[in-house]
Structure formats: structure tokens, C-alpha cells
Design an enzyme around this catalytic site. Structure first.
Site, short mmCIF file in Angstrom:
data_model
loop_
_atom_site.label_atom_id
_atom_site.label_comp_id
_atom_site.label_asym_id
_atom_site.label_seq_id
_atom_site.Cartn_x
_atom_site.Cartn_y
_atom_site.Cartn_z
N GLY A 82 0.84 -1.20 0.00
CA GLY A 82 0.00 0.00 0.00
C GLY A 82 0.86 1.24 0.00
CG ASN A 83 -0.16 4.74 -1.50
OD1 ASN A 83 -0.82 5.62 -0.96
ND2 ASN A 83 -0.60 4.08 -2.58
#
Ligand code: C5P
Length: 222
Positions: free
Chosen positions: A29-30
Site C-alpha cells: 500500500g502507500n
């Protein structure tokens, strides 16, 4: 901000991160919180637009006035949802931090440790949602975001051109700005101009951004 500068227009906003699953319990993810995109969706609704918000995995309530929200997880799901809802839209604002890569395959079972050996993940490139819209013959006015840690203007102008966008909102990430923060500062670029939106709360900035998008939209499409 009494002016309903987007009255009668259909606006699609994407927001938040994407999660690319590795196995049933892990993902790539980020750090996007979705706050900027949600603020933009709210500001567009306040400006009179009919807003559809396509949201990655975030824990944010749907903003007041947003007509429709579609929750997605991966870049592929976001791509499919945006492609579907953008038909007939006047403006698309891509504020999501779309993952550039996804694991080639999602493991059916939880991956196990390899007794001290390195583990290699093979990644495949995700489709670029904005660029794929720009490639279509008839497409909405396209606004992108560029979160950069360096060379903000040159990377932003390059993206504007390369992805075929009408405008790009660039922000420097870091120093208490950008991801996971309440404040942001944006420089907006379009083909023959730019505008500085100095550091402010994301809601304030979103309203200024919508004002600028509305004027530019009217100049080139109105
Ligand atoms: O290339 P970069 O990810 O920095 O570009 C950012 C802009 O492009 C954002 O507006 C983002 O929503 C959009 N984007 C996209 N599809 C991708 C990657 C980025 O629409 N796969």
C-alpha cells in the site's frame, strides 16, 4: 465561496491509496490518507457539481453533498470503477495515490518464511488510469495530482504532458506537508500557466483548487 462554479457539471473524484494483495493477510500500500481527495469531492459538491467519489481503502466518512461513493481496494478495481462512472462526466480529478505495481499473482495461502533465504516478489505494472482516460477519443477534462519529494515543477510538467492532462496539482511531500497531514500546499500547472496555492488546511485548499479548475474548464470547454 458562495459561487456554485460547477453547477450542472458531473465530476468524478478518485481518492486514497490502493492496496495490492500479496496473500490473504498482506498487501502493498502507500501512505495516502484520502483526505485531500475527500476534501476535493466535498468542495466540488459545495460548488454545485454532481459528484461521484471512487475511494480506495480509507477510514473517512463520505463528505456532505457527494451523490455517490464507490469503495475499491486495488488499482485494477479503481481503474474499472472510474472507467465505468466517467462516461458522461465533465471533469475527472484523479487524487488517488494509485499503486504503480501489483504482485504478479496473489498467493492463495499465507506465504511462509524461507529459512533465512531472500524472498522475491514479482511485480506487474498497473494501468495508468488518467493516461488511459486521456487516450480515449472523448474524455472529461482531466486533472491529476503529483506528490513529489524533489524536482516538483519539472516532474509535474512532465506528467501533465506525458499523461495528456488538462491540469496537474503538484505538492511537495515531507516537511509536515502532503501524506497523513491536515495541511498541504499546491502548485497548479496547465499548458500555458501556473498558480501557487500556499500552505493551508486541505479543505481551504480544495475550495481554491475547485475555483481554479472551474475557471480553466470554462476557458477550454465552456
Ligand atoms: O505518475 P504518478 O503516480 O505520480 O501520477 C500521479 C497522478 O496520476 C495522480 O493523479 C494519480 O491519481 C494518477 N495515476 C493514475 N493511475 C496510475 C497511477 C497514477 O491515474 N496507475
Amino acid at each position: 465561496f458562495g459561487d456554485r462554479v460547477l453547477a450542472g457539471l458531473k465530476v468524478v473524484v478518485s481518492a486514497g491509496p490502493t492496496y495490492e494483495d500479496i496473500d490473504p493477510v498482506r498487501f502493498i500500500g502507500n501512505r495516502s490518507s484520502g483526505k485531500m481527495g475527500f476534501a476535493v469531492a466535498e468542495a466540488a459538491a459545495q460548488a454545485g457539481a454532481q459528484v461521484t467519489l471512487v475511494a480506495g481503502p480509507v477510514s473517512l466518512a463520505t463528505p456532505q453533498g457527494v451523490a455517490k461513493r464507490i469503495d475499491v481496494r486495488s488499482a485494477a478495481q479503481m481503474h474499472a470503477a472510474v472507467t465505468e462512472v466517467v462516461a458522461g462526466a465533465d471533469i475527472y480529478i484523479g487524487a488517488a495515490a494509485v499503486g504503480d505495481y501489483r504482485p504478479n499473482a496473489v498467493a492463495e495461502h499465507k506465504l511462509k518464511k524461507q529459512n533465512g533465504l531472500d524472498l522475491t516478489l514479482q511485480l506487474a505494472e498497473n494501468p495508468d488510469i488518467l493516461a488511459s482516460l486521456a487516450a480515449q477519443q472523448s474524455h472529461p477534462f482531466l486533472v491529476g495530482f503529483a506528490a513529489e519529494t524533489q524536482n516538483v515543477e519539472s516532474y509535474a510538467r512532465d506528467k501533465l504532458q506525458r499523461k495528456g492532462l488538462d491540469m496537474i496539482a503538484a505538492n511537495q511531500v515531507g516537511g509536515g506537508l502532503g501524506f497523513e497531514t491536515a495541511d498541504n500546499a499546491i502548485t497548479l500547472y496547465w499548458a500555458d500557466g501556473s498558480a501557487e496555492l500556499p500552505r493551508a488546511d486541505k479543505a481551504v485548499l480544495a475550495r481554491q483548487l475547485i475555483d481554479r479548475i472551474a475557471s480553466r474548464y470554462k476557458a477550454v470547454r465552456g
